[in-house]
Design an enzyme around this catalytic site. Structure first.
Site, PDB file in Angstrom:
ATOM      1  N   SER A 272      -3.192   7.313  -4.811  1.00 35.09           N
ATOM      2  CA  SER A 272      -3.396   8.346  -3.805  1.00 35.09           C
ATOM      3  C   SER A 272      -4.087   7.794  -2.555  1.00 35.09           C
ATOM      4  O   SER A 272      -3.637   6.812  -1.996  1.00 35.09           O
ATOM      5  CB  SER A 272      -4.179   9.490  -4.440  1.00 35.09           C
ATOM      6  OG  SER A 272      -3.790  10.683  -3.857  1.00 35.09           O
ATOM      7  N   LYS A 276      -3.317   4.308  -0.493  1.00 35.81           N
ATOM      8  CA  LYS A 276      -3.082   4.028   0.937  1.00 35.81           C
ATOM      9  C   LYS A 276      -3.914   2.801   1.320  1.00 35.81           C
ATOM     10  O   LYS A 276      -3.440   1.872   1.983  1.00 35.81           O
ATOM     11  CB  LYS A 276      -3.499   5.218   1.818  1.00 35.81           C
ATOM     12  CG  LYS A 276      -2.866   6.579   1.459  1.00 35.81           C
ATOM     13  CD  LYS A 276      -3.357   7.683   2.402  1.00 35.81           C
ATOM     14  CE  LYS A 276      -3.404   9.081   1.824  1.00 35.81           C
ATOM     15  NZ  LYS A 276      -2.206   9.766   1.448  1.00 35.81           N
ATOM     16  N   TRP A 363       4.052  16.655  -2.838  1.00 30.62           N
ATOM     17  CA  TRP A 363       3.158  16.479  -1.682  1.00 30.62           C
ATOM     18  C   TRP A 363       3.225  15.031  -1.163  1.00 30.62           C
ATOM     19  O   TRP A 363       3.177  14.775   0.032  1.00 30.62           O
ATOM     20  CB  TRP A 363       1.733  16.822  -2.132  1.00 30.62           C
ATOM     21  CG  TRP A 363       0.685  16.862  -1.069  1.00 30.62           C
ATOM     22  CD1 TRP A 363      -0.390  16.033  -0.960  1.00 30.62           C
ATOM     23  CD2 TRP A 363       0.573  17.793   0.000  1.00 30.62           C
ATOM     24  NE1 TRP A 363      -1.158  16.388   0.117  1.00 30.62           N
ATOM     25  CE2 TRP A 363      -0.585  17.475   0.728  1.00 30.62           C
ATOM     26  CE3 TRP A 363       1.350  18.881   0.421  1.00 30.62           C
ATOM     27  CZ2 TRP A 363      -0.999  18.186   1.856  1.00 30.62           C
ATOM     28  CZ3 TRP A 363       0.947  19.591   1.547  1.00 30.62           C
ATOM     29  CH2 TRP A 363      -0.204  19.242   2.244  1.00 30.62           C
ATOM     30  N   HIS A 413       0.511  14.720 -10.059  1.00 30.51           N
ATOM     31  CA  HIS A 413      -0.233  13.706  -9.304  1.00 30.51           C
ATOM     32  C   HIS A 413      -1.336  13.138 -10.192  1.00 30.51           C
ATOM     33  O   HIS A 413      -2.310  13.833 -10.496  1.00 30.51           O
ATOM     34  CB  HIS A 413      -0.829  14.412  -8.077  1.00 30.51           C
ATOM     35  CG  HIS A 413      -1.507  13.501  -7.105  1.00 30.51           C
ATOM     36  ND1 HIS A 413      -0.865  12.473  -6.481  1.00 30.51           N
ATOM     37  CD2 HIS A 413      -2.787  13.495  -6.642  1.00 30.51           C
ATOM     38  CE1 HIS A 413      -1.704  11.861  -5.660  1.00 30.51           C
ATOM     39  NE2 HIS A 413      -2.883  12.463  -5.745  1.00 30.51           N
TER      40      HIS A 413
HETATM   41  C1  GCU Z   1      -4.853  14.954  -0.708  1.00 30.67           C
HETATM   42  C2  GCU Z   1      -4.268  14.302   0.517  1.00 30.67           C
HETATM   43  C3  GCU Z   1      -3.385  13.112   0.162  1.00 30.67           C
HETATM   44  C4  GCU Z   1      -4.119  12.169  -0.762  1.00 30.67           C
HETATM   45  C5  GCU Z   1      -4.650  12.932  -1.951  1.00 30.67           C
HETATM   46  C6  GCU Z   1      -5.518  12.113  -2.913  1.00 30.67           C
HETATM   47  O1  GCU Z   1      -3.860  15.597  -1.411  1.00 30.67           O
HETATM   48  O2  GCU Z   1      -3.580  15.273   1.236  1.00 30.67           O
HETATM   49  O3  GCU Z   1      -2.971  12.429   1.322  1.00 30.67           O
HETATM   50  O4  GCU Z   1      -3.286  11.110  -1.149  1.00 30.67           O
HETATM   51  O5  GCU Z   1      -5.468  13.989  -1.505  1.00 30.67           O
HETATM   52  O6  GCU Z   1      -6.118  11.137  -2.504  1.00 30.67           O
HETATM   53  O7  GCU Z   1      -5.616  12.525  -4.067  1.00 30.67           O
END
Ligand code: GCU
Length: 432
Positions: A272, A276, A363, A413
């Site tokens: 997540s 990134k 998402w 997720h």
């Molecule tokens: C939120 C956010 C995402 C991210 C995620 C996470 O959903 O919008 O961009 O990847 O959190 O880090 O769990």
């Protein structure tokens, strides 16, 4: 009409319009999209054409294009990572020779910032398999809630750093409680990783910067980079994702000094938002042998121009501290971004890359993540390697690809045993 009635009517009209707008998401959080029919045409920047219009045809050309892309991502998306060296001390705070019922040697190491005594250290937790070849290849990754919450061992100290209260009862006043012990153990199958001969190196991402809008004040960005211009509309200062990526490189610095760990075989895994950061760390730090993006989504593996799931505008609005100020200027004009995320993934080449999605995590835009991996292919070709090597989106729970791999698993997720089974096989085949 009576004057006060006139104003009253006007007032109701305005309120009505405002709530209608909120319903459509105009005044509230920017919209996201789950309708494939609304995605529209996709015109991506050409990975192999320089800003000056030169076609990249050789590895030498690619070296220059690679440098250009790194700079474009720094200027426009993640911000510039300060290049200045930082003096570090690695202090071993504990060694346990028989951790996890004798499966591993466990070490805890503080990465201390010699020049910045006010900055708390990065607390690193290390498990090295006892019955495996030394030095051991490594899975490295930051965790979301403190080392104590990924380990099953009750004597790991509770993290004392800021944690998000939104996680639930497990924290009070933004500090972890005993209830958070082992909370994310399931996401880190330590025994399995060790039994397969890998060491595990992890640290809490909040040790590098607490994940909230003003978290930079107590993290590395308070002393490195030009924080005075933080978040200005045009600035290219680094954001929290840049800081977390920087921290991953400091953990690499440590790994290079530990004879039990094989610094040339470090697989960096991130989930997540940490995914990134892992990709951004992996492209900047070529000591990292392979990169795994687990559902990194927007600003990670997913194409920004694909208007599906979370959008650039949405992530910039919800998490203004993650990216550079300039990224926000593209909220409403993503097509003007000089880069897209397939170009980021391409910067991992020729090293192995795994991009993973989950079907229940729309998402993060599984298709956009697949396309990011797919369009990184030309960079791998320049090295005589096959990246993904398939062009059709695979069925559920099917791991596809060669040097670049991809799967879209069932479920939400998360990081699951299915994901780890693929990552361990990927590492066995491509990193050992
Ligand atoms: C939120 C956010 C995402 C991210 C995620 C996470 O959903 O919008 O961009 O990847 O959190 O880090 O769990």
């Amino acid at each position: 009409m009576n004057r006060s009635i006139h104003w009253l009517l006007l007032y109701f009209l305005v309120i009505q319009a405002a709530t209608a707008q909120t319903r459509t998401g105009v005044l509230a959080e920017p919209v996201y999209n789950y309708d494939e029919a609304k995605v529209g045409d996709l015109t991506l920047p050409d990975l192999l054409r320089t800003t000056a219009g030169k076609q990249v045809t050789s590895r030498a050309d690619w070296a220059a294009r690679r440098a250009e892309l790194l700079q474009l991502f720094a200027e426009n998306v993640y911000g510039k990572t300060p290049a200045q060296p930082v003096r570090l001390q690695f202090q071993t705070t504990s060694i346990q020779q028989n951790a996890l019922n004798g499966l591993a040697i466990r070490k805890q190491v503080s990465i201390v910032f010699t020049d910045y005594p006010k900055l708390p250290p990065i607390e690193v937790l290390i498990y090295v398999p006892k019955n495996a070849a030394k030095p051991a290849p490594v899975f490295m990754g930051l965790n979301f809630c403190g080392n104590h919450c990924v380990s099953p061992e009750a004597d790991i100290p509770l993290s004392t750093r800021w944690v998000d209260n939104a996680i639930g009862e497990v924290s009070v006043n933004n500090r972890a409680t005993e209830k958070s012990r082992g909370m994310q153990e399931r996401r880190w199958p330590i025994d399995t990783i060790l039994k397969r001969g890998y060491a595990l190196v992890t640290a809490y991402y909040g040790d590098i910067e607490p994940d909230h809008k003003t978290g930079w004040r107590s993290g590395i960005r308070s002393v490195l980079g030009d924080t005075a211009r933080y978040n200005g509309p045009q600035d290219s200062q680094w954001g929290a994702i840049g800081a977390w990526a920087w921290g991953m490189s400091r953990i690499m610095d440590y790994i290079q000094t530990d004879p039990a760990l094989d610094a040339r075989r470090v697989v960096l895994m991130g989930h997540s938002r940490i995914g990134k950061a892992a990709v951004w760390a992996g492209v900047q730090d070529e000591r990292i042998a392979a990169v795994i993006s687990n559902e990194s989504g927007e600003g990670g593996a997913a194409l920004s121009r694909r208007w599906y799931g979370e959008t650039v505008e949405r992530v910039n609005t919800s998490f203004p501290h993650w990216f550079t100020g300039r990224y926000k200027t593209f909220n409403q004009r993503v097509a003007d971004l000089p880069v897209d995320q397939h170009e980021l993934l391409a910067l991992v080449a020729p090293r192995p890359l795994y991009v993973a999605s989950a079907d229940g995590d729309q998402w993060s835009d599984p298709k956009g993540e697949f396309m990011g991996a797919l369009y990184a292919e030309p960079a791998y070709k320049l090295y005589g390697k096959t990246g993904l090597g398939v062009t059709t989106f695979p069925g559920l729970n099917q791991s596809v690809g060669q040097t670049v791999r991809y799967h879209n698993r069932t479920g939400k997720h998360d990081v699951t045993n299915y994901d780890w089974a693929q990552y361990l096989r990927f590492a066995d085949e491509l990193v050992r």
